[in-house]
Design an enzyme around this catalytic site. Structure first.
Site, mmCIF file in Angstrom:
data_model
loop_
_atom_site.group_PDB
_atom_site.id
_atom_site.type_symbol
_atom_site.label_atom_id
_atom_site.label_comp_id
_atom_site.label_asym_id
_atom_site.label_seq_id
_atom_site.Cartn_x
_atom_site.Cartn_y
_atom_site.Cartn_z
ATOM 1 C CG HIS A 228 0.416 13.458 4.477
ATOM 2 N ND1 HIS A 228 -0.176 14.770 4.506
ATOM 3 C CD2 HIS A 228 -0.533 12.844 5.256
ATOM 4 C CE1 HIS A 228 -1.369 14.335 4.410
ATOM 5 N NE2 HIS A 228 -1.689 13.314 5.320
ATOM 6 C CG ASP A 230 -3.414 9.586 5.666
ATOM 7 O OD1 ASP A 230 -2.751 10.401 5.946
ATOM 8 O OD2 ASP A 230 -4.420 9.501 5.295
ATOM 9 C CG HIS A 286 -3.477 12.492 1.259
ATOM 10 N ND1 HIS A 286 -2.776 11.364 1.311
ATOM 11 C CD2 HIS A 286 -3.857 12.975 2.402
ATOM 12 C CE1 HIS A 286 -2.835 11.161 2.601
ATOM 13 N NE2 HIS A 286 -3.367 12.008 3.249
ATOM 14 N NE ARG A 296 -11.020 20.940 2.423
ATOM 15 C CZ ARG A 296 -10.295 20.020 2.854
ATOM 16 N NH1 ARG A 296 -9.332 20.257 3.589
ATOM 17 N NH2 ARG A 296 -10.764 18.714 2.512
HETATM 18 C C1 OGA Z 1 -4.836 14.263 7.164
HETATM 19 C C2 OGA Z 1 -5.240 14.540 5.882
HETATM 20 C C3 OGA Z 1 -6.778 15.876 4.476
HETATM 21 C C4 OGA Z 1 -7.734 16.748 4.623
HETATM 22 O O1 OGA Z 1 -5.449 14.583 8.104
HETATM 23 O O2 OGA Z 1 -3.847 13.288 7.256
HETATM 24 O O3 OGA Z 1 -4.734 14.361 4.842
HETATM 25 O O4 OGA Z 1 -8.403 17.185 3.718
HETATM 26 N N1 OGA Z 1 -6.248 15.377 5.585
HETATM 27 O O5 OGA Z 1 -7.774 17.508 5.524
HETATM 28 NI NI NI Z 2 -3.608 12.414 5.177
#
Ligand code: OGA
Ligand code: NI
Length: 355
Positions: A228, A230, A286, A296
């Site tokens: 996605h 942001d 990402h 994690r």
């Molecule tokens: C998000 C995201 C990345 C992560 O919350 O939009 O991309 O490493 N998180 O959690």
């Molecule tokens: Ni994100």
């Protein structure tokens, strides 16, 4: 309309698109969470970067070249890490420890903080979930300002510390976002007048998102967080330094990991900065892959202008030194863009693109 919740009420969610499964009770990945083993959507499809040790740059914000480096990183990659960012490491540890405290609770306690179907804040699956056939190996907790209402449901007597740390962290993240924004404007040669800076800062619709990716019995089959961009102007992410999983997509290279670096924060360009920069800065795609060894945790701050702020290519960029450059996007109110994204996900940007 002033709040993010109000922007989301038009796209209420089904219950299954709110409450995550109880990950602890699964010894294998259930069908509902099994992504294809091959093809574009496979969590396995990745990494043709190996061998050239490509990584995201780490930028020392106190360095004399910081503005230039931040600008370059926004332009070339849309993602970078920052060090000497002024956020005390004690606060980073505290926000992490409060997040652990929440996610370590049994499932029945966490659902007391569940997001309401039309709401923006609280506990639940990722907002992008309805756009995918499969569920993600992820649970999150979203806040805008004080998480008091939800925290009180979870800890009727012990919510104060959680709230204080989360509020404090948001204040610091807001200040860091503004500092980065000011650097970016300097890099672009844009004055604060050009973007109505006081209003931009006045009542941001920013959000804090705690992300938890439980240890996964078959990480090749599960997806932490699907690809996605942001919606934010920019996002600042703190990732727990013992477990990786975040990757960004780079043309010609595929999925590149963003390895955790002790004390560094990850910054990425979101759709709104992409629009305001007239597409000079990419809104980086990402995702997060599942981790088979560790649970994690990440803490993301999504910096957004006020809901009634109009975003569009900055005038000074389309009129650069007397030369007119075509605007690549129509301008749009933040609340309308947030709604458009909630309904159309990755199609939203192309809906306001010109030409
Ligand atoms: C998000 C995201 C990345 C992560 O919350 O939009 O991309 O490493 N998180 O959690
Ligand atoms: Ni994100």
């Amino acid at each position: 309309m002033a709040t993010l919740s109000e922007a989301y009420t038009e796209t209420p969610l089904l219950l299954e698109h709110i409450i995550p499964i109880d990950f602890d009770s699964f010894k294998e990945v259930p069908q509902s969470h099994s992504w294809p083993r091959s093809g574009d959507e496979s969590p396995r499809r990745m990494l043709n970067f190996e061998g050239d040790h490509f990584s995201v740059p780490a930028i020392d914000l106190e360095s004399p070249d910081a503005i230039e480096m931040v600008g370059h990183a926004c332009k070339n990659l849309g993602i970078f890490q920052v060090t000497r960012h002024g956020i005390p490491s004690s606060l980073l540890r505290e926000v992490e420890s409060q997040a652990w405290q929440f996610f370590s609770l049994p499932a029945r306690a966490k659902v007391r903080a569940a997001r309401s179907p039309g709401g923006a804040t609280g506990y639940g699956v990722a907002r992008i979930t309805p756009f995918f056939n499969k569920f993600m190996w992820h649970e999150g907790f979203t806040m805008m300002g004080s998480p008091l209402e939800h925290a009180r449901e979870v800890w009727p007597h012990g919510y104060r510390k959680f709230c204080k740390v989360m509020e404090d962290y948001q204040d610091k993240m807001k200040a860091l976002s503004e500092r980065l924004l000011a650097m970016i404007l300097k890099y672009l040669g844009i004055s604060e007048h050009d973007i109505d800076w006081p209003r931009l800062r006045s009542n941001p619709s920013s959000a804090l998102q705690l992300n938890s990716y439980p240890q996964c019995p078959d990480p090749g089959l599960a997806m932490g967080l699907a690809p996605h961009t942001d919606t934010s102007f920019l996002t600042i992410l703190h990732q727990n330094d013992s477990a990786h999983g975040l990757q960004f997509h780079r043309e010609g290279r595929g999925w590149v990991p963003v390895l955790p670096m002790d004390g560094a924060l990850v910054v990425n360009v979101g759709d709104m900065l992409h629009i305001m920069s007239n597409a000079m800065f990419p809104s980086v795609v990402h995702r997060v892959i599942a981790n088979g060894k560790r649970h994690r945790l990440s803490i993301g701050y999504f910096y957004r202008p006020p809901m009634d702020f109009r975003i569009g290519p900055i005038h000074g960029l389309t009129q650069a030194s007397g030369q007119e450059v075509a605007a690549r996007f129509q301008s749009i109110m933040v609340k309308d863009y947030v709604q458009m994204k909630a309904k159309n996900l990755d199609k939203a940007l192309s809906m306001i693109r010109i030409g």
